[in-house]
Motif scaffolding. Structure first.
Motif, PDB file in Angstrom:
ATOM      1  N   LYS A 189       4.075  13.375   9.265  1.00  0.00           N
ATOM      2  CA  LYS A 189       5.251  14.198   9.502  1.00  0.00           C
ATOM      3  C   LYS A 189       4.822  15.645   9.764  1.00  0.00           C
ATOM      4  N   GLU A 190       3.883  16.096   8.912  1.00  0.00           N
ATOM      5  CA  GLU A 190       3.389  17.459   9.031  1.00  0.00           C
ATOM      6  C   GLU A 190       2.739  17.672  10.398  1.00  0.00           C
ATOM      7  N   LEU A 191       1.903  16.688  10.764  1.00  0.00           N
ATOM      8  CA  LEU A 191       1.210  16.772  12.047  1.00  0.00           C
ATOM      9  C   LEU A 191       2.198  16.836  13.204  1.00  0.00           C
ATOM     10  N   HIS A 192       3.220  16.011  13.055  1.00  0.00           N
ATOM     11  CA  HIS A 192       4.225  15.944  14.086  1.00  0.00           C
ATOM     12  C   HIS A 192       4.913  17.296  14.261  1.00  0.00           C
ATOM     13  N   GLU A 193       5.292  17.859  13.095  1.00  0.00           N
ATOM     14  CA  GLU A 193       5.939  19.168  13.131  1.00  0.00           C
ATOM     15  C   GLU A 193       5.024  20.220  13.729  1.00  0.00           C
ATOM     16  N   ARG A 194       3.748  20.137  13.270  1.00  0.00           N
ATOM     17  CA  ARG A 194       2.770  21.092  13.740  1.00  0.00           C
ATOM     18  C   ARG A 194       2.581  20.981  15.254  1.00  0.00           C
ATOM     19  N   ARG A 236       0.842  -1.197   0.000  1.00  0.00           N
ATOM     20  CA  ARG A 236       0.000   0.000   0.000  1.00  0.00           C
ATOM     21  C   ARG A 236       0.875   1.244   0.000  1.00  0.00           C
ATOM     22  N   ASP A 237       0.525   2.178  -0.887  1.00  0.00           N
ATOM     23  CA  ASP A 237       1.267   3.436  -0.963  1.00  0.00           C
ATOM     24  C   ASP A 237       0.811   4.329   0.186  1.00  0.00           C
ATOM     25  N   ILE A 238       1.689   4.563   1.158  1.00  0.00           N
ATOM     26  CA  ILE A 238       1.300   5.402   2.298  1.00  0.00           C
ATOM     27  C   ILE A 238       2.123   6.687   2.313  1.00  0.00           C
ATOM     28  N   THR A 239       2.578   7.089   1.142  1.00  0.00           N
ATOM     29  CA  THR A 239       3.404   8.304   1.050  1.00  0.00           C
ATOM     30  C   THR A 239       2.676   9.516   1.629  1.00  0.00           C
ATOM     31  N   ASP A 240       1.379   9.700   1.200  1.00  0.00           N
ATOM     32  CA  ASP A 240       0.601  10.859   1.651  1.00  0.00           C
ATOM     33  C   ASP A 240       0.386  10.809   3.155  1.00  0.00           C
ATOM     34  N   LYS A 241       0.082   9.602   3.619  1.00  0.00           N
ATOM     35  CA  LYS A 241      -0.188   9.440   5.042  1.00  0.00           C
ATOM     36  C   LYS A 241       1.064   9.795   5.844  1.00  0.00           C
ATOM     37  N   LYS A 242       2.209   9.313   5.330  1.00  0.00           N
ATOM     38  CA  LYS A 242       3.478   9.586   6.012  1.00  0.00           C
ATOM     39  C   LYS A 242       3.764  11.080   6.044  1.00  0.00           C
ATOM     40  N   LYS A 243       3.482  11.713   4.897  1.00  0.00           N
ATOM     41  CA  LYS A 243       3.711  13.158   4.813  1.00  0.00           C
ATOM     42  C   LYS A 243       2.860  13.866   5.842  1.00  0.00           C
ATOM     43  N   LEU A 244       1.574  13.457   5.895  1.00  0.00           N
ATOM     44  CA  LEU A 244       0.625  14.063   6.808  1.00  0.00           C
ATOM     45  C   LEU A 244       1.080  13.865   8.253  1.00  0.00           C
ATOM     46  N   LEU A 271      -9.965  23.742  12.208  1.00  0.00           N
ATOM     47  CA  LEU A 271      -8.714  23.121  11.795  1.00  0.00           C
ATOM     48  C   LEU A 271      -8.966  22.565  10.417  1.00  0.00           C
ATOM     49  N   LYS A 272      -8.239  23.059   9.444  1.00  0.00           N
ATOM     50  CA  LYS A 272      -8.416  22.621   8.049  1.00  0.00           C
ATOM     51  C   LYS A 272      -9.886  22.659   7.636  1.00  0.00           C
ATOM     52  N   ASN A 273     -10.527  23.821   7.814  1.00  0.00           N
ATOM     53  CA  ASN A 273     -11.903  24.054   7.374  1.00  0.00           C
ATOM     54  C   ASN A 273     -12.955  23.240   8.125  1.00  0.00           C
ATOM     55  N   GLU A 274     -12.552  22.604   9.194  1.00  0.00           N
ATOM     56  CA  GLU A 274     -13.551  21.840   9.934  1.00  0.00           C
ATOM     57  C   GLU A 274     -13.610  22.375  11.357  1.00  0.00           C
ATOM     58  N   GLU A 327       3.143  23.144  20.467  1.00  0.00           N
ATOM     59  CA  GLU A 327       3.553  23.043  21.854  1.00  0.00           C
ATOM     60  C   GLU A 327       4.270  24.317  22.297  1.00  0.00           C
ATOM     61  N   GLU A 328       5.123  24.795  21.384  1.00  0.00           N
ATOM     62  CA  GLU A 328       5.834  26.039  21.669  1.00  0.00           C
ATOM     63  C   GLU A 328       4.850  27.183  21.835  1.00  0.00           C
ATOM     64  N   LEU A 329       3.963  27.273  20.813  1.00  0.00           N
ATOM     65  CA  LEU A 329       2.996  28.361  20.813  1.00  0.00           C
ATOM     66  C   LEU A 329       2.080  28.261  22.026  1.00  0.00           C
ATOM     67  N   THR A 330       1.634  27.016  22.282  1.00  0.00           N
ATOM     68  CA  THR A 330       0.674  26.814  23.350  1.00  0.00           C
ATOM     69  C   THR A 330       1.198  27.348  24.671  1.00  0.00           C
ATOM     70  N   ALA A 331       2.481  27.105  24.891  1.00  0.00           N
ATOM     71  CA  ALA A 331       3.064  27.571  26.142  1.00  0.00           C
ATOM     72  C   ALA A 331       2.867  29.079  26.276  1.00  0.00           C
ATOM     73  N   LYS A 332       3.102  29.771  25.143  1.00  0.00           N
ATOM     74  CA  LYS A 332       2.934  31.231  25.162  1.00  0.00           C
ATOM     75  C   LYS A 332       1.465  31.597  25.319  1.00  0.00           C
ATOM     76  N   ASP A 333       0.639  30.949  24.431  1.00  0.00           N
ATOM     77  CA  ASP A 333      -0.797  31.241  24.449  1.00  0.00           C
ATOM     78  C   ASP A 333      -1.388  31.003  25.817  1.00  0.00           C
ATOM     79  N   GLU A 334      -0.967  29.871  26.369  1.00  0.00           N
ATOM     80  CA  GLU A 334      -1.522  29.486  27.654  1.00  0.00           C
ATOM     81  C   GLU A 334      -1.295  30.582  28.686  1.00  0.00           C
ATOM     82  N   ALA A 335      -0.088  31.087  28.659  1.00  0.00           N
ATOM     83  CA  ALA A 335       0.255  32.150  29.604  1.00  0.00           C
ATOM     84  C   ALA A 335      -0.635  33.365  29.358  1.00  0.00           C
ATOM     85  N   ILE A 336      -0.834  33.675  28.084  1.00  0.00           N
ATOM     86  CA  ILE A 336      -1.653  34.850  27.744  1.00  0.00           C
ATOM     87  C   ILE A 336      -3.107  34.620  28.140  1.00  0.00           C
TER      88      ILE A 336
END
Lengths: 644, 127
Positions: free
Chosen positions: A282-287, A272-280, A398-401, A292-301
Motif C-alpha cells: 500500500k505504501e509503495l503504491h502511494e509512494r 500466512r500473515d501478510i499484514t506487513d507485506k500488504k502495508k508495504l 532508497l531506504k538506505n540502499e 509520479e506527480e513529483l517526477t513530472a515536475k522533476d523531469e521538467a526541471i
C-alpha cells in the motif's frame, strides 16, 4: 469318502457330527475348542494355517505352551476366568506366537460352551490373523503422526482436517497465530477449527475442499470472489478480525490430501500473515503515485537543467539523460537508454590515457565505497571529439540502499581556455619582466668596484641589487605557478643522497638565521640513505619551509630539522617556535598568494607563493605535506620523500 | 686572446656584457640581431658564442640551426642566453645539441651574475 461309506454305515447322529466336522474343517477362520482345563480339544485346519501347529501337535496342549506369549498370559488368564465364571463372550486382540516363532496379531472371539446348570465345559475360540490389517492401520497412524510432525515445523500456520472434517494436525505456527493450543482442537470436528479464525463455527477454505457441492455453490453465486481455485487447491487473501488478539491480513491455501487409491482423505490448509507485506504494498503504491506527480515536475526541471545529467541504475546502465547531455555529447536519449556506462562517453584522464572500466567512478559510487565523488578529465563525444569536463557523481538511496547514481557534469572547455590564456599571459609577462631585471642585475654587476662613487654608495647599491633579486625571485615563483597550473612542471627524478641534499639546502638558508641569532639543529634518526627525487625542486621546496621557519620563528630561537625513515618514505620535519597558525589560516596556508599575518622578521616580504609551490613540488615528487601548530609547543611542518 | 661573439638585441645588456668580457681580456665581437649574429659567427669564427634567444629578424634558435648546418658551425661552442626557461624552448634547443654537433648550454639571465657568466664561458672554453 466313498471308501468310508462302504466301510462304516452312517447313523443320523454320526451324520450330524460329520456335518459339524466338515464345517469345522472348512471354516475360513481358525476354530479352537478348549476343554475346561484350557487344553486344545479341537484345532481346525485354519488354526493350523494361522499358527503353523498341526492339530496333532496342538491337541491336548495349553495355549501358553504354544501360542500365547508370556506378555499376554496375564490378560488371557483374566478373560479365561471371566468366561468360566459365566461371561457370555469375550473378544480380544493380542499378540500370538507361531510355531516358527513369528509374532502375529490375532483377533479372538471366545464363547463359553455350557452344559446344563451353566456348567462350563469348554470355550470355543474363533481366531483371525489380523497382522496385515493391523500393520496397515499402524502405518496409517504412523503416516498421520509423521505428517503432523512435519506440519508442526512448517513456518506457516498450518492445520490438517481428515475426511470427516476433524482436526488431525494443528502446528506451532497456527498455535502462535491464533493463540489456540493444539489440544483444544485436535480430534474435534463440527468446524471447531474455524473458531480461532472467525470466532464462530463455519466452513473455512479447507472445508470447501471436503465439500465440493458447497464449493460449487460458492463459486456460482460469486459471493466470495477472493477465493481462487488453482487446479485442486484453493487460495485466498482476506482480512481476519481479531485473530489471536489482532486484525491480520492473511493469505491462505488449502490443498487436498490423497490416499493411495487417489481418493481425498483429508485437507491441509496453510495461513500466512501478510499484514506487513500488504502495508508495504500500500505504501509503495502511494509512494509511486506521489512519485509520479513529483517526477513530472522533476523531469521538467532535470530536462531543462543547464548541466549535463546522466542517471544510472545499480548495474551501471543508463536510465536517463537530459537535454544538455544530448546537446553536449551528440547522443540522444533513445540511443543511450539501457546502454552500459562504458559504451557511451569513454573517459580519458588529463594525459589522454583511457580510464579502464574498473576505475570508472560510477562503479566506485555504486559500490558504496565512496559517497559523492568529484570527476574531471575528458569525455569523448559520439563524433569522437573530446572535451574537458568537471562534475560529480552522487549515489541515489532508497531506504538506505544504493539503487543507482546520478552524474552531473559540464563542459569546461571555456574555463580551461580562459585559465590557459591567463597562465600564458602571466608566463609572457613574467618573461618580459625578466629582461629589465637581468639588465639591472648585470649593469649593477658591471659597476667598477674601485670607483669612488661605488665606494661611497656601496650600501645603497646593495639595497637596489637586493630589491632586484627579490623581484627576480618573485617572477620565478610566478613562472613556477603557471608551470604547475599548466602541468608543465618538469620533474627530473634522480637518485641522490638525502643527507647531502638537506645539508646543502640548509646552507643556503643560514644567512637568515644569523641575522636574528637563530640556531639550526639537525636530528638524523637511523641510517639516512638515497632518495629518488628532483634535487632542484626538492631543495626549493625544503628551502621554502625552512625559510618560513626562520622568518616566522622568534629571535634567538632554535629551528630543528629532523629526518627519519618511516616505511617506504623519509619523513622530514621542520620545527620552530613562533606564533601559532590559527584555525582560519590553516585552511588557506597552502593556497596561492596567502601570507601569514604575523611575521616577526623585520625585513621579510614573502610572495605568498612559497607553500603553494612547495606543496605542488612535494606532491610532484610523490610525497605529502602537512603541519601541526600548537600553542607553546611551536609549529612543525612535515613532508615525506619516497625512497623509490 | 680568445674571441667571443655576443648576440644580444638589448643595448644596455650588450654594453654590460661587452665591457665585462673586454675587461676580462676577451676579443669581443658584437651583433644586435639574429642575421648579423649568424653572419659574424661564420665570418669571424669566434671561440665561443653567447646567443640570446629572443632576437629580431632571426631568433636564437634559428641562428643555432643554421650554424649547425655549417661545417665549422657544427662544432662551434654556443651558450644560449634566455629569459625563457620553459620546457618547450629548451626541448627545441636540445634537438640542435644532439647528434654529431657540439652540445649547447643555456643560461637563464636573471639566475646568474656577470662574474658567474664569465666563469661559465671560461670553463666552457677549457672543455
Amino acid at each position: 469318502m466313498k471308501v468310508k461309506k462302504f466301510k462304516k454305515p452312517i447313523d443320523k447322529n454320526k451324520e450330524q457330527e460329520n456335518v459339524q466336522e466338515l464345517l469345522f474343517k472348512k471354516m475360513p477362520i481358525g476354530c479352537i475348542l478348549w476343554d475346561e482345563k484350557f487344553r486344545a480339544k479341537l484345532w481346525n485346519p485354519a488354526a493350523e494355517k494361522i499358527f503353523g501347529y498341526s492339530a496333532k501337535e496342538a491337541l491336548g496342549k495349553h495355549p501358553y505352551d504354544i501360542i500365547v506369549p508370556k506378555s499376554a498370559q496375564k490378560q488371557v488368564t483374566t478373560i479365561w476366568r471371566r468366561l468360566l465364571r459365566g461371561d457370555t463372550s469375550a473378544n480380544l486382540i493380542n499378540e500370538n506366537n507361531t510355531k516358527k516363532g513369528n509374532k502375529i496379531i490375532c483377533s479372538w472371539t471366545n464363547t463359553p460352551i455350557k452344559k446344563e446348570k451353566n456348567n462350563v465345559i469348554g470355550v470355543l475360540s474363533m481366531v483371525k490373523n489380523i497382522s496385515e490389517e493391523q500393520k496397515n492401520k499402524n502405518a496409517l497412524i504412523e503416516s498421520e503422526r509423521r505428517l503432523a510432525e512435519v506440519i508442526d515445523f512448517l513456518p506457516d500456520a498450518t492445520f490438517v482436517l481428515n475426511k470427516e472434517g476433524k482436526v488431525i494436525a494443528w502446528n506451532r505456527a497456527v498455535e502462535k497465530m491464533t493463540k489456540t493450543k493444539a489440544k483444544k482442537v485436535l480430534g474435534k470436528g463440527d468446524y471447531t477449527h474455524a473458531m480461532p479464525f472467525y470466532g464462530r463455527r463455519r466452513p473455512v477454505l479447507a472445508d470447501l475442499i471436503l465439500q465440493p457441492e458447497l464449493l460449487q455453490k460458492i463459486i456460482q453465486n460469486k459471493k466470495y470472489p477472493f477465493i481462487k481455485k488453482e487446479k485442486d487447491t484453493l487460495v485466498t487473501e482476506i482480512l481476519l478480525k481479531n485473530v489471536g488478539g489482532k486484525d491480520i491480513f492473511v493469505w491462505a491455501k488449502a490443498a487436498p490430501l490423497y490416499n493411495a487409491a487417489g481418493k481425498v482423505s483429508g485437507v491441509v490448509e496453510s495461513v500466512r500473515d501478510i499484514t506487513d507485506k500488504k502495508k508495504l504494498e500500500k505504501e509503495l503504491h502511494e509512494r509511486a503515485n506521489r512519485l509520479e506527480e513529483l517526477t513530472a515536475k522533476d523531469e521538467a526541471i532535470l530536462w531543462s537543467l543547464g548541466e549535463s545529467l546522466r542517471v544510472f541504475d545499480i548495474t551501471g546502465k543508463i536510465l536517463k539523460v537530459n537535454r544538455a547531455f544530448e546537446k553536449l555529447t551528440g547522443w540522444t536519449m533513445e540511443e543511450v537508454l539501457g546502454k552500459k556506462v562504458e559504451e557511451i562517453l569513454p573517459q580519458e584522464d588529463e594525459r589522454g590515457k583511457k580510464i579502464s572500466l574498473g576505475a570508472r567512478n560510477v562503479f566506485k559510487v555504486l559500490s558504496g565505497k565512496v559517497g559523492q565523488i568529484e570527476i574531471s578529465g575528458f569525455y569523448i563525444r559520439k563524433d569522437k571529439t573530446k572535451f574537458p569536463m568537471s562534475g560529480v557523481i552522487t549515489p541515489v538511496y532508497l531506504k538506505n540502499e544504493i539503487i543507482g547514481a546520478i552524474e552531473v557534469f559540464r563542459d569546461i572547455t571555456k574555463e580551461k581556455e580562459l585559465d590557459k590564456a591567463k597562465s600564458e599571459f602571466v608566463s609572457l609577462a613574467s618573461h618580459q619582466l625578466r629582461t629589465p631585471l637581468s639588465i639591472i642585475k648585470w649593469t649593477l654587476n658591471s659597476l667598477d668596484k674601485q670607483d669612488e662613487f661605488f665606494q661611497k654608495n656601496q650600501e645603497k647599491i646593495k639595497d637596489v641589487y637586493e630589491s632586484n633579486e627579490h623581484l627576480i625571485a618573485l617572477v620565478n615563483n610566478l613562472l613556477n605557478i603557471t608551470r604547475i597550473e599548466s602541468g608543465k612542471i618538469i620533474v627530473n627524478k634522480k637518485k641522490v643522497g638525502l643527507l647531502n641534499l638537506v645539508k646543502e639546502a640548509c646552507k643556503n638558508c643560514q644567512k637568515q638565521a644569523q641575522n636574528r641569532k637563530q640556531k639550526l639543529k639537525f636530528i638524523f634518526e637511523g641510517k639516512i640513505d638515497h632518495v629518488f627525487v628532483d634535487p632542484i625542486l626538492f631543495s626549493e621546496a625544503f628551502c621554502n619551509v625552512l625559510g618560513n621557519a626562520f622568518n616566522y620563528g622568534l629571535d634567538k630561537s632554535t629551528v630543528t630539522v629532523k629526518v627519519k625513515r618511516i616505511n617506504g618514505d623519509y619523513l622530514i620535519s621542520v620545527h620552530n617556535f613562533g606564533p601559532v597558525i590559527g584555525e582560519q589560516e590553516k585552511k588557506k596556508i597552502f593556497t596561492k598568494f596567502y601570507r601569514g599575518p604575523a611575521s616577526p622578521a623585520r625585513n621579510f616580504s614573502g610572495s605568498g607563493l612559497g607553500l603553494f609551490f612547495t606543496k605542488a613540488t612535494v606532491e610532484a615528487n610523490g610525497g605529502k605535506i602537512w603541519f601541526e601548530s600548537i600553542k607553546n609547543k611551536g609549529t612543525t611542518f612535515y613532508f615525506t620523500v619516497p625512497i623509490k | 686572446m680568445k674571441k667571443i661573439l655576443i648576440v644580444e638585441d638589448e643595448e644596455i645588456m650588450l654594453k654590460a656584457l661587452v665591457e665585462k668580457f673586454s675587461s676580462e681580456g676577451f676579443e669581443v665581437v658584437k651583433a644586435i640581431d639574429g642575421e648579423e649574429g649568424l653572419k659574424k659567427a661564420l665570418h669571424e669564427k669566434p671561440d665561443i658564442i653567447l646567443l640570446d634567444i629572443l632576437l629580431p629578424k632571426m631568433d636564437g634558435m634559428a641562428v643555432l640551426k643554421k650554424l649547425r648546418e655549417d661545417a665549422w658551425g657544427k662544432y662551434a661552442k654556443v651558450i644560449l642566453l634566455t629569459n625563457v626557461s620553459d620546457a618547450e624552448t629548451v626541448a627545441t634547443g636540445a634537438e640542435f645539441g644532439t647528434g654529431e654537433g657540439e652540445v649547447y648550454e643555456y643560461l637563464v639571465k636573471t639566475d646568474w651574475t656577470l662574474d658567474e657568466v664569465v666563469q661559465k664561458v671560461k670553463n666552457r672554453l677549457k672543455s
